[in-house]
Design a protein around this motif. Sequence first.
Motif, PDB file in Angstrom:
ATOM      1  N   SER A 128       0.820  -1.210   0.000  1.00 26.46           N
ATOM      2  CA  SER A 128       0.000   0.000   0.000  1.00 26.46           C
ATOM      3  C   SER A 128       0.851   1.257   0.000  1.00 26.46           C
ATOM      4  CB  SER A 128      -0.955   0.003   1.189  1.00 26.46           C
ATOM      5  OG  SER A 128      -0.259   0.132   2.396  1.00 26.46           O
ATOM      6  N   ARG A 129       2.051   1.179   0.563  1.00 26.58           N
ATOM      7  CA  ARG A 129       2.931   2.342   0.616  1.00 26.58           C
ATOM      8  C   ARG A 129       3.663   2.570  -0.714  1.00 26.58           C
ATOM      9  NH1 ARG A 129       5.387   1.592   5.404  1.00 26.58           N
ATOM     10  NH2 ARG A 129       6.759   0.034   4.522  1.00 26.58           N
ATOM     11  N   ALA A 130       4.053   1.501  -1.406  1.00 32.14           N
ATOM     12  CA  ALA A 130       4.916   1.631  -2.577  1.00 32.14           C
ATOM     13  C   ALA A 130       4.192   1.515  -3.920  1.00 32.14           C
ATOM     14  CB  ALA A 130       6.021   0.580  -2.510  1.00 32.14           C
ATOM     15  N   PHE A 131       3.021   0.877  -3.940  1.00 34.84           N
ATOM     16  CA  PHE A 131       2.348   0.600  -5.206  1.00 34.84           C
ATOM     17  C   PHE A 131       0.931   1.160  -5.212  1.00 34.84           C
ATOM     18  CE2 PHE A 131       5.421  -2.732  -4.459  1.00 34.84           C
ATOM     19  CZ  PHE A 131       6.056  -2.869  -5.673  1.00 34.84           C
ATOM     20  N   THR A 132       0.460   1.478  -6.414  1.00 36.77           N
ATOM     21  CA  THR A 132      -0.944   1.821  -6.602  1.00 36.77           C
ATOM     22  C   THR A 132      -1.496   0.915  -7.694  1.00 36.77           C
ATOM     23  OG1 THR A 132      -2.519   3.632  -6.895  1.00 36.77           O
ATOM     24  CG2 THR A 132      -0.567   3.667  -8.298  1.00 36.77           C
ATOM     25  N   GLU A 145       5.820   4.341  -5.801  1.00 37.87           N
ATOM     26  CA  GLU A 145       7.000   4.031  -6.607  1.00 37.87           C
ATOM     27  C   GLU A 145       6.652   3.343  -7.921  1.00 37.87           C
ATOM     28  OE1 GLU A 145       9.534   1.637  -4.143  1.00 37.87           O
ATOM     29  OE2 GLU A 145       9.405   3.051  -2.486  1.00 37.87           O
ATOM     30  N   SER A 146       5.543   2.599  -7.908  1.00 42.32           N
ATOM     31  CA  SER A 146       5.173   1.795  -9.073  1.00 42.32           C
ATOM     32  C   SER A 146       3.667   1.671  -9.185  1.00 42.32           C
ATOM     33  CB  SER A 146       5.772   0.387  -8.962  1.00 42.32           C
ATOM     34  OG  SER A 146       7.175   0.444  -8.893  1.00 42.32           O
ATOM     35  N   VAL A 147       3.247   1.193 -10.372  1.00 39.36           N
ATOM     36  CA  VAL A 147       1.830   0.969 -10.646  1.00 39.36           C
ATOM     37  C   VAL A 147       1.646  -0.505 -10.987  1.00 39.36           C
ATOM     38  CG1 VAL A 147      -0.038   1.493 -12.268  1.00 39.36           C
ATOM     39  CG2 VAL A 147       1.493   3.305 -11.512  1.00 39.36           C
ATOM     40  N   VAL A 148       0.705  -1.144 -10.304  1.00 38.97           N
ATOM     41  CA  VAL A 148       0.329  -2.518 -10.639  1.00 38.97           C
ATOM     42  C   VAL A 148      -0.829  -2.399 -11.614  1.00 38.97           C
ATOM     43  CG1 VAL A 148      -0.481  -4.740  -9.779  1.00 38.97           C
ATOM     44  CG2 VAL A 148       1.018  -3.332  -8.364  1.00 38.97           C
ATOM     45  N   GLY A 157       0.864  -6.500 -15.294  1.00 37.72           N
ATOM     46  CA  GLY A 157       2.268  -6.178 -15.092  1.00 37.72           C
ATOM     47  C   GLY A 157       2.432  -5.101 -14.040  1.00 37.72           C
ATOM     48  N   VAL A 158       3.705  -4.753 -13.817  1.00 38.81           N
ATOM     49  CA  VAL A 158       4.056  -3.701 -12.862  1.00 38.81           C
ATOM     50  C   VAL A 158       4.972  -2.724 -13.582  1.00 38.81           C
ATOM     51  CG1 VAL A 158       5.187  -3.176 -10.672  1.00 38.81           C
ATOM     52  CG2 VAL A 158       3.875  -5.297 -10.918  1.00 38.81           C
ATOM     53  N   LEU A 159       4.628  -1.437 -13.494  1.00 40.75           N
ATOM     54  CA  LEU A 159       5.424  -0.399 -14.145  1.00 40.75           C
ATOM     55  C   LEU A 159       5.942   0.574 -13.095  1.00 40.75           C
ATOM     56  CD1 LEU A 159       2.990   0.347 -17.098  1.00 40.75           C
ATOM     57  CD2 LEU A 159       5.168  -0.890 -17.237  1.00 40.75           C
ATOM     58  N   THR A 160       7.232   0.877 -13.175  1.00 44.52           N
ATOM     59  CA  THR A 160       7.830   1.849 -12.254  1.00 44.52           C
ATOM     60  C   THR A 160       7.615   3.253 -12.810  1.00 44.52           C
ATOM     61  OG1 THR A 160       9.966   1.791 -13.368  1.00 44.52           O
ATOM     62  CG2 THR A 160       9.615   0.190 -11.572  1.00 44.52           C
ATOM     63  N   LEU A 185       7.432   7.358 -17.212  1.00 47.05           N
ATOM     64  CA  LEU A 185       7.958   8.608 -17.763  1.00 47.05           C
ATOM     65  C   LEU A 185       8.513   8.410 -19.175  1.00 47.05           C
ATOM     66  CD1 LEU A 185       9.722  10.108 -14.627  1.00 47.05           C
ATOM     67  CD2 LEU A 185       7.850  11.173 -15.928  1.00 47.05           C
ATOM     68  N   ALA A 186       9.101   7.242 -19.433  1.00 55.02           N
ATOM     69  CA  ALA A 186       9.692   6.956 -20.738  1.00 55.02           C
ATOM     70  C   ALA A 186       8.649   6.537 -21.776  1.00 55.02           C
ATOM     71  CB  ALA A 186      10.749   5.853 -20.595  1.00 55.02           C
ATOM     72  N   ALA A 187       7.446   6.182 -21.334  1.00 53.10           N
ATOM     73  CA  ALA A 187       6.410   5.707 -22.258  1.00 53.10           C
ATOM     74  C   ALA A 187       5.668   6.871 -22.910  1.00 53.10           C
ATOM     75  CB  ALA A 187       5.427   4.825 -21.495  1.00 53.10           C
TER      76      ALA A 187
END
Length: 121
Positions: free
Chosen positions: A56-60, A81-84, A105-108, A113-115
């Motif tokens: 819950s702290r690092a992913f949404t 930090e990342s998106v699930v 998938g999981v994207l940081t 930003l690069a997409a």
Amino acid sequence: HLVDQGNSPCSLVGTRQEKLNAPLEDTESEILFNILRLGEEKVQGSAAYSSLRVCSRAFTACGEDLLVHEALMSAAREEKESVVVFSSCEDVKWPAEVPHERIVGVLTLPQLLAANPTKRL
């Protein structure tokens, strides 16, 4: 002291006479509540609860139909930090109830930003 009040299953009532007839003495009540608190502390300190906190702290969580820039803004606003990414967010109660078969998938944040910001996840 819980007493049946007819319409509602239980209501809190505290007359002087009821307090005199309480089922537990003050010391017994204190011991009981300390035991309950100890159990609560063990749950919060367990590995399973710890991993929920980290998730819950690092992913949404986001659905794959979301645009990249929307997911990026959501993650940044929530300081994640990342998106699930899920095929569908239906029945997802992040982070407690996660249908693993729906994880795409999981994207940081650097990957987002690069997409291309106008593409869907």
